[in-house]
Design an enzyme around this catalytic site. Sequence first.
Site, short mmCIF file in Angstrom:
data_model
loop_
_atom_site.label_atom_id
_atom_site.label_comp_id
_atom_site.label_asym_id
_atom_site.label_seq_id
_atom_site.Cartn_x
_atom_site.Cartn_y
_atom_site.Cartn_z
N CYS A 1 0.80 -1.22 0.00
CA CYS A 1 0.00 0.00 0.00
C CYS A 1 0.85 1.29 0.00
CB CYS A 1 -0.94 -0.05 1.20
SG CYS A 1 -2.41 0.96 0.97
N ARG B 1 -12.70 5.74 -2.94
CA ARG B 1 -11.96 4.82 -2.10
C ARG B 1 -12.28 3.39 -2.54
NH1 ARG B 1 -8.49 6.55 1.90
NH2 ARG B 1 -7.57 4.64 2.61
N HIS C 1 -3.61 -5.05 1.79
CA HIS C 1 -2.89 -4.50 2.92
C HIS C 1 -2.75 -5.47 4.07
CE1 HIS C 1 -6.83 -2.73 4.68
NE2 HIS C 1 -6.64 -3.95 5.11
#
Lengths: 429, 240
Positions: free
Chosen positions: B95, B129, B192
């Site tokens: 990330c 997002r 992540h």
Amino acid sequence: MLYISVPLGKLVRRVSRLRGGGSALPGLVVEKIDPGFMQRTLSTLPLGVAVVSGTNGKTTTTKMVVELLESQGLKVFTNRTGSNFTRGVAAALLGDVDWRGRLKADIAVLELDEAHAVHFVNRVPPRYSLLLNVLRDQLDRFGEIDKTAQLLQHIASKTTGTVVLNREDPRVARIADTLDGPEVRYFGLDDSLLSTFPNDDDLRAGPGSPLPAMPEKPHADVVLRRVGTDDADFEYDGATVTTGMKLRGVYNIFNAAAALALARCIAGNGATPTDHDGLLKALSQVAPAFGRGESLVVDGLPLDLVLVKNPSGFRLGLKSFPAGGYATMVAINDNYADGRDMSWLWDVEFDSLREGGVDQLTGSRAYDMALRLQYDDVAVGAVNPEIAPALAAFIQGAKGKPKRIFCTYTAMLAIRRELSKITTVEVVS
Amino acid sequence: MSKGTIRVLQLYPRDMNIYGDWGNALVLQQRLRWHGYTPELLEYNVGDEFPAGVDLIVGGGGQDSGQLVIQDDLLSRESTLKELAEAGTPMLLICGMYQLFGKFFKTRTGSVIPGIGVLDVETHGTDERLIGNVTVSSPEFGDVLGYENHSGQTTLGPGVRPLGSTPKGIGNNSKDGQEGARYRNIVASYLHGSLLPKNPAIADFLIRTAVERKYGSFTPGAPDDRYAVMAREHAARRPR
């Protein structure tokens, strides 16, 4: 419109109750036909509105504030579990107003979800707000923890009277710097207890690595000084008092300090002088809210339900309840209400479960939990993602032992439902 | 008896960890043991002296604010990290660290945060997002399972190849259906936090490469991956 909105809303509420429907529909109806209802009704309260928000502990803390204020003779309106958004507040109001829309209460104490609170405070500026913490929870909703902090900041900025902040949570404490309207008060922890509240930012600085220097802390109105097995010490007004506590778990007792701080602000501003003994007595009698650190009795032995929603909560849960002598089950679901992302399990250390192992794992992410425990060298008895048979096997296999279940929110709901089917459940506290 | 020591460096664990990056370090540490090697876990934070003899590097996600904190320090380590990467040091970059190892991050407002340019990728901040469960179909590692949560969108240049394509989830950007980047022995990804626990194939690639570079050959042990297999099957069935 105004004349019919309340009777109509109450009617919808009755009908939807008869049908066993959800709590929000009547709120939706009244909001549609009378958008000013909630604001108008709440604005009549002589002591205004107090909002409780933050990632963790809203429900139990709100319950505490309500009971503390009631001990002072105040009539309190509150929203119950599961309706912590605007529509839910409107629905709860419909239950409490009379047919002409009048609310007989001195103050409203409302639990509000961080995101929904923003909409609420734009319409109803609260006189008080209590901001508990910003933890790494629900990042699948908010994206970043800093975003969650901004939501709380917005609640604070709309508060007209007093904002009560957690001195020990840097993201919450920092909100004070952005405020110039409301008065700011704090609740805090004794330094000796800080290590039991590892900060989210220090999750992985590695064992033994130095922490960044803490700036000097502001004075806190109420400080939690010590937590015993069934009592705690709080310091306020320059003196330390010891009180019995029915609540368990360090996090719950820290939130008692938060509730005490807010209740003291409100009572101190009220018409009658504060009854300190009454406050303490009420605090000692507060029982946890539904599913949050509840103690049940199953087959004559205690069964503790410990709600875990994020790494801090899980670590606190493990620290608060020693593992020795207990049979342990962990139930991890990843439904929307739990948060879809389960990688936070890797930020919890499970060494404390190593000695006794974990008897049973369940929930939609049971195997993720098994994998996590494997990497911490914790032995796992059985894994079954289906909650009903897993719970039955756990209770059957742990006869004669007290039990403890760490569970996410929807897993907790399922477990409570199942428990009442397979055994007599007695709620102790 | 240990077959040898492997030094695993966590990059900026203090400022760049979000949702379980520790899991990646823990998995490398335990699997090294299970393969018969001795792990030595090191960490590097802003202002530290950069340790010598690093065999494997893992760098975590982080919030935008964390990236700002480490940015200058990371730029000051550009030549060291480039040398290590070019020499073939295995690295896992998640990330935020994936973005900063690229050429630059251009924010929504147009300001440009320079990266260290180890990876031929560039990232643009967006208002959208990208969040949810992901499955990556990777030619090297099979199905890679994880969870993404990012608003930066990354485009790959000709100097890198993607980790894989995304039958479920978004990945690098909302356009090309690809996820992550591969360059030399670097694995970079938006999945992540705890990517490695459920993807032992990637963990073992990093370990094997580190051991082979240091000791010439790798003799694997036999880790028990029962739970990893079950967790993968269940994760693959969960909705986005």
